[in-house]
Structures are given as structure tokens and as C-alpha cells.
Design an enzyme around this catalytic site. Structure first.
Site, PDB file in Angstrom:
ATOM      1  N   CYS A   7      -3.688   8.259   0.919  1.00  0.00           N
ATOM      2  CA  CYS A   7      -3.175   8.011  -0.440  1.00  0.00           C
ATOM      3  C   CYS A   7      -4.305   8.108  -1.470  1.00  0.00           C
ATOM      4  O   CYS A   7      -4.103   8.583  -2.578  1.00  0.00           O
ATOM      5  CB  CYS A   7      -2.511   6.654  -0.504  1.00  0.00           C
ATOM      6  SG  CYS A   7      -3.573   5.329   0.092  1.00  0.00           S
ATOM      7  N   LYS A  61       9.661  -1.594   9.648  1.00  0.00           N
ATOM      8  CA  LYS A  61      10.288  -0.272   9.835  1.00  0.00           C
ATOM      9  C   LYS A  61       9.152   0.739   9.836  1.00  0.00           C
ATOM     10  O   LYS A  61       8.677   1.169   8.786  1.00  0.00           O
ATOM     11  CB  LYS A  61      11.246  -0.021   8.671  1.00  0.00           C
ATOM     12  CG  LYS A  61      12.353   0.975   8.934  1.00  0.00           C
ATOM     13  CD  LYS A  61      11.878   2.301   9.438  1.00  0.00           C
ATOM     14  CE  LYS A  61      11.921   3.415   8.459  1.00  0.00           C
ATOM     15  NZ  LYS A  61      11.363   4.657   9.040  1.00  0.00           N
ATOM     16  N   GLU A 118       0.639  15.442  -5.866  1.00  0.00           N
ATOM     17  CA  GLU A 118      -0.027  15.029  -4.621  1.00  0.00           C
ATOM     18  C   GLU A 118       0.307  16.036  -3.514  1.00  0.00           C
ATOM     19  O   GLU A 118       1.472  16.261  -3.205  1.00  0.00           O
ATOM     20  CB  GLU A 118       0.455  13.633  -4.210  1.00  0.00           C
ATOM     21  CG  GLU A 118      -0.278  13.115  -2.989  1.00  0.00           C
ATOM     22  CD  GLU A 118       0.236  11.758  -2.521  1.00  0.00           C
ATOM     23  OE1 GLU A 118       1.463  11.557  -2.507  1.00  0.00           O
ATOM     24  OE2 GLU A 118      -0.592  10.909  -2.172  1.00  0.00           O
ATOM     25  N   GLU A 128       3.302   0.606  -2.676  1.00  0.00           N
ATOM     26  CA  GLU A 128       1.997   1.288  -2.594  1.00  0.00           C
ATOM     27  C   GLU A 128       2.317   2.760  -2.435  1.00  0.00           C
ATOM     28  O   GLU A 128       2.732   3.195  -1.362  1.00  0.00           O
ATOM     29  CB  GLU A 128       1.208   0.791  -1.373  1.00  0.00           C
ATOM     30  CG  GLU A 128       0.947  -0.699  -1.350  1.00  0.00           C
ATOM     31  CD  GLU A 128      -0.150  -1.122  -2.303  1.00  0.00           C
ATOM     32  OE1 GLU A 128      -0.806  -0.245  -2.888  1.00  0.00           O
ATOM     33  OE2 GLU A 128      -0.337  -2.333  -2.474  1.00  0.00           O
TER      34      GLU A 128
END
Ligand code: NAD
Length: 483
Positions: free
Chosen positions: A289, A180, A386, A255
Site C-alpha cells: 500500500c 475474513k 495505484e 486502510e
């Protein structure tokens, strides 16, 4: 008419069951340039059925490891052949300079596939000494079996590379997959699936369903025939995925995000540290990330270091990444643009000092100026959450203990860098920081043989290397009575 991308299921290109499409918008000019199938639960069921059938027949799952490895090597060659095309696809979709994926993402994807080609024939069991059974001797050994159908859910920031972290390992283990891709970046996953067909993988081993996370992603997490979800993305989606997947006891690898510290000691090579911190902060517009967005600097050099980092930020030309000389394109989407600007405003409101960049207001395109905050503290929102954009926050420290305490004072734990010429300190700090990966005098090297993953809110599990391939297997124990 713009191009129309469709799902790839059982070797065929098919539309969404209800004919639905979604727009793909260029972040440089905010115009639609392609559409893609907006997948439905029915589409997911069809793709999972194809992947499941391949497991049941054993045509793929029981193929011997050496043969799986040969196909993976062939796929690696095809990805390498199409380097420019794949780099352009991933770059165009999010407004990134194609030079970055050409130099980093595609070579890493090729390396992942080549490493996995080797693992395919080495996922060995063990022979385990036991105490026997009712006084008789026994022989116990284990077999590594493929875990089953995997749902691979991928973000938009490095789509090809992250897809291959999952794909290479799960194919090595003999699993099948429904990928996906992100709403913004379905192109390279679809091309990868076409390359699997060209390489000779049986139809149904690799399937791609495009569409929305809440529909396609959620349907994968709910499907009883999906054995594992391998997810890379935000903690918010990760939480929802873990909850849904838990109902059917799926294996889950998450993750997630980060707020990674870059710790600069006063004995570091100054120029290298400035260059390295700027790279770790600004590559891919900071949409990484492992972006080193918390820059912890020894107080004795903090002012000089901040000025040098701000100068490095100021030297970056922002604009259409296809224009020569431009080093930074826009951020990937409107929501991202608004999010980054909101955090920059928050930094100002909370009293951090702006040394480069600031809130952006371009006429067209989601361009954000590389931004450096200084004189910040670790309790400010810009140091805790973040941002996922080109925004760095410099925080001064006085001692090694304080630097480690600041580095660990975060809900995240993905990566860290340590800049020092003191060897003992480098190892001490690397051991003390609570993260999944530490770079000493370098930022987060991409390496197919190394495990990758985080602690705390940065996720669960590891991808990459042997650990990554084993994570797509179940270890079965066989005990034989030897009377
Ligand atoms: P996102 O969580 O919004 O989306 C990621 C993927 O999950 C997309 O394909 C999306 O459609 C899907 N999704 C969203 N909601 C879902 C749901 N409820 N159920 C199932 N699927 C769902 O993340 P993003 O904006 O695409 O990516 C940015 C995030 O990814 C950042 O937090 C970044 O740090 C993280 N990231 C982590 C790593 C890593 O290796 N740790 C690597 C790259 C990006």
C-alpha cells in the site's frame, strides 16, 4: 489430493454450510495447490454468534487486562516459534520470496502482539473536572469498554502482518472477532487462529470465515451484531463497505491504497536514495500500500538518478522465488498481472519514456518485469492511479514548493519519503506533505508502536500503537452526584 482448508469457528474446523470450496492457485505455475471453504452468509452468522456469545458471557471481554496481556504474550511466542511456517504460507500463496515475510512481516506480527500485550492493561479512563449538578458537586470519570464483535477484513499482500495489526489491538481491548482473510491467502489467518487456541484463548474469541468478499465480507458488514469493521484493501471495496456498514452505524476503519511520493532533493545522499527508492518501489513486487511509486526528483539529478534506478531494476532477477538468486517472484494473481500490464501499456500510450522493464508476456506464471518510466508528468494515469505492481514513474521538479505541490496533487495520502541532507528542509517538507506517515531518508519503517493510516482516498482511522488499541474501545462517562 490437495489440502482443504476449512473455517475456524468456536474452536472447531468446519466446512461451508453448503459444502462450497474455492481454489487457491499458485502464481508461479498457475496450478491449484489447495482449496478453501467458500463461506456463506450462514457461516458468517454462526461465527458472529460465537463471537457475540463470548462478549455476552464476559469470559473474554471482562477478563482483566493483565490476563489478556499474558495470553497475547503467549500468542506472540507461538507466532515467533512458527516464523518459518507462517512466512512460507504467506510467501507461497502470492509467489513472494519467503525471505521478505521472514525478515519483515512475521517479526512485525510478533511485535504487534507484544506491544498489544502491554496495552491490554493500560487502556485507562479519565477523571474529568465538571461544574457540578444543580449546585451540588459531582465526580465524572470515563471507562474504556470493548467496542464489541469486530469484522476484520484483510487483503492478500501481507496477510499475517495486517491480520495482527487488527487482531492484537482488538484482543487487547477485550473485543472478539470474525476474520475474513483474502480469497488468495487464508492459510496464515487459520494458523493464527489455531495458535490462539494453543495459547489458551477461549473458543469463540477468534473466528475465521474464508470465502469471497462480496459474500462473507458483505455479510459481516450487514450483520447487526458486528460493532466495527476494520478493513484493509482497495478504495473500491472500502467504499462499498462504508456504505453497507453505515446502515447499522458500525464503526469503520479503512486502510486503503496509495500513490506515495518519494521526493529526492539534489542534496540527498545519492546512493542511499537510489537504494531506498528501489526498496520502496519493488519490495513484494510493488504490491504494498505504501509503495513509493511516484518518484519526484530534482531536475538537476533526474537523468542520473533515473539511470541508476533503472539499473537497480535491471539487476533484479525475476522468477520462481524458491530458486536461489531470484529476488522477485510473480504478482499474486491473474487479474493483478493483467492490471499491471494494462498500466504499463497506458504509460507508453500516454508518452512516458520506458527506461527499464515493460509489458510482460511470460509463457507461464504471472511474472512482471520491474519497470521504470521517466520523463513523465503528474497528470499521466501511471502517476495518478495505484498500479500495485513493480512500476515506478519518475517526475522531475525544480523547486521545493513544486515538489510539495506535486506530492500533494493526488487523491491518495498514505505515505511519503523525503531524501535530503538538509535538516530544515526535511522537517519543512515532512510538515507540508498531506499523508499519514513520512519517512526521512528511509522508507516506511514497520513499527508496532507507531500509528498507521492515511488521508483522503487512503482511508479513515489509524491502526497500531495506543491509538490502534483505543480504536477498539468506546469511552463511557459516569457521573456521580456528591451531595
Ligand atoms: P480488495 O479490496 O480487493 O480486497 C480486500 C479484502 O476485502 C479481501 O478480503 C476481499 O475479499 C474483501 N472484499 C472485497 N470486496 C468486498 C466487499 N464488497 N465487502 C466486503 N469485503 C470485500 O483488495 P486487495 O486486492 O486484496 O488488496 C489490495 C489493496 O489493498 C490495494 O489497494 C492496497 O493499497 C490496499 N492495501 C492497503 C494497506 C494499508 O495499510 N493502507 C495495506 C495493504 C493493502
Amino acid at each position: 489430493m490437495s489440502k482443504y482448508l476449512k473455517h475456524y469457528i468456536e474452536g472447531a474446523s468446519i466446512e461451508a454450510s453448503n459444502g462450497g470450496r474455492m481454489s487457491l492457485v499458485n502464481p508461479v505455475d498457475e496450478q491449484e495447490y489447495e482449496t478453501a471453504a467458500r463461506g456463506t452468509t450462514e457461516d458468517v452468522q454462526r461465527a458472529v454468534a460465537a463471537a457475540h456469545a463470548q462478549l455476552s458471557t464476559g469470559a473474554w471481554s471482562k477478563l482483566d487486562g493483565a490476563k489478556r496481556g499474558r495470553l497475547l504474550s503467549k500468542l506472540a511466542d507461538l507466532v515467533e516459534r512458527d516464523t518459518d511456517l507462517l512466512a512460507d504460507m504467506d510467501a507461497h500463496a502470492i509467489g513472494r520470496s519467503p525471505m521478505e515475510p521472514r525478515m519483515m512481516d512475521v517479526p512485525n506480527a510478533v511485535a504487534n502482539l507484544r506491544a498489544a500485550a502491554g496495552w491490554a492493561n493500560q487502556l485507562e479512563g479519565r477523571t474529568i473536572p465538571t461544574s457540578g449538578y444543580m449546585g451540588m458537586k459531582t465526580l465524572s470519570y470515563t471507562i474504556r469498554e470493548p467496542i464489541g464483535v469486530v469484522g476484520a477484513i484483510v487483503p492478500w499482500n501481507s496477510p499475517l502482518m495486517i491480520t495482527t495489526w487488527k487482531l492484537a489491538a482488538l484482543l487487547a481491548a477485550g473485543c472478539t472477532v470474525v476474520i475474513k482473510p483474502s480469497e488468495e491467502t487464508p492459510q496464515s489467518a487459520l494458523h493464527l487462529a489455531a495458535l490462539c487456541q494453543e495459547a489458551g484463548f477461549p473458543d469463540g474469541v477468534v473466528n475465521v470465515v474464508t470465502g469471497l468478499g462480496e459474500v462473507v465480507g458483505a455479510a459481516l458488514c450487514e450483520h447487526p451484531d458486528v460493532a466495527k469493521i476494520s478493513f484493509t484493501g482497495s478504495p473500491e471495496a472500502g467504499r462499498a463497505i462504508q456504505r453497507t456498514a453505515g446502515a447499522t452505524f458500525k464503526r469503520v476503519t479503512l486502510e486503503l491504497g496509495g500513490k506515495s511520493p518519494q521526493i529526492v532533493f539534489d542534496d540527498a545522499s545519492f546512493e542511499d536514495a537510489v537504494r531506498g527508492c528501489a526498496l520502496g518501489l519493488f519490495v513484494n513486487q510493488g504490491q504494498v500500500c505504501a509503495a513509493g511509486s511516484r518518484i519526484l526528483v530534482h531536475r538537476s539529478i533526474a537523468q542520473r538518478f533515473s539511470a541508476a534506478l533503472a539499473e537497480a531494476a535491471g539487476e533484479i532477477t525475476v522468477g520462481d522465488p524458491r530458486t536461489p538468486g531470484v529476488r522477485m517472484g510473480p504478482v499474486a494473481k491473474k487479474a493483478q498481472f493483467e492490471r499491471v500490464n494494462r498500466y504499463i501499456q497506458l504509460g507508453l500510450d500516454e508518452g512516458a519514456e520506458l527506461l527499464a522493464g515493460g509489458v510482460s508476456n511470460p509463457e507461464k506464471g504471472w511474472f512482471v518485469k520491474p519497470t521504470i518510466f521517466v520523463n513523465a508528468t503528474n497528470d499521466m494515469t501511471i502517476a495518478r492511479e495505484e498500479i500495485f505492481g513493480p512500476v515506478g514513474t519518475v517526475i522531475a521538479f525544480d523547486t521545493e514548493e513544486e515538489a510539495v505541490a506535486l506530492a500533494n496533487d493526488s487523491v491518495y495520502g498514505l505515505a511519503a519519503t523525503v531524501w535530503t541532507t538538509d535538516l530544515a528542509r526535511a522537517h519543512r517538507v515532512a510538515a507540508a506533505v498531506k499523508v499519514g506517515a513520512v519517512g526521512v531518508n528511509c522508507w516506511s519503517p514497520l513499527e508496532a508502536n507507531l500509528p498507521w493510516g492515511g488521508l483522503k482516498t487512503s482511508g479513515i482511522g489509524r491502526e497500531g500503537g495506543l491509538a490502534g488499541a483505543l480504536a477498539y474501545t468506546e469511552e463511557k462517562v459516569v457521573t456521580v452526584l456528591l451531595p
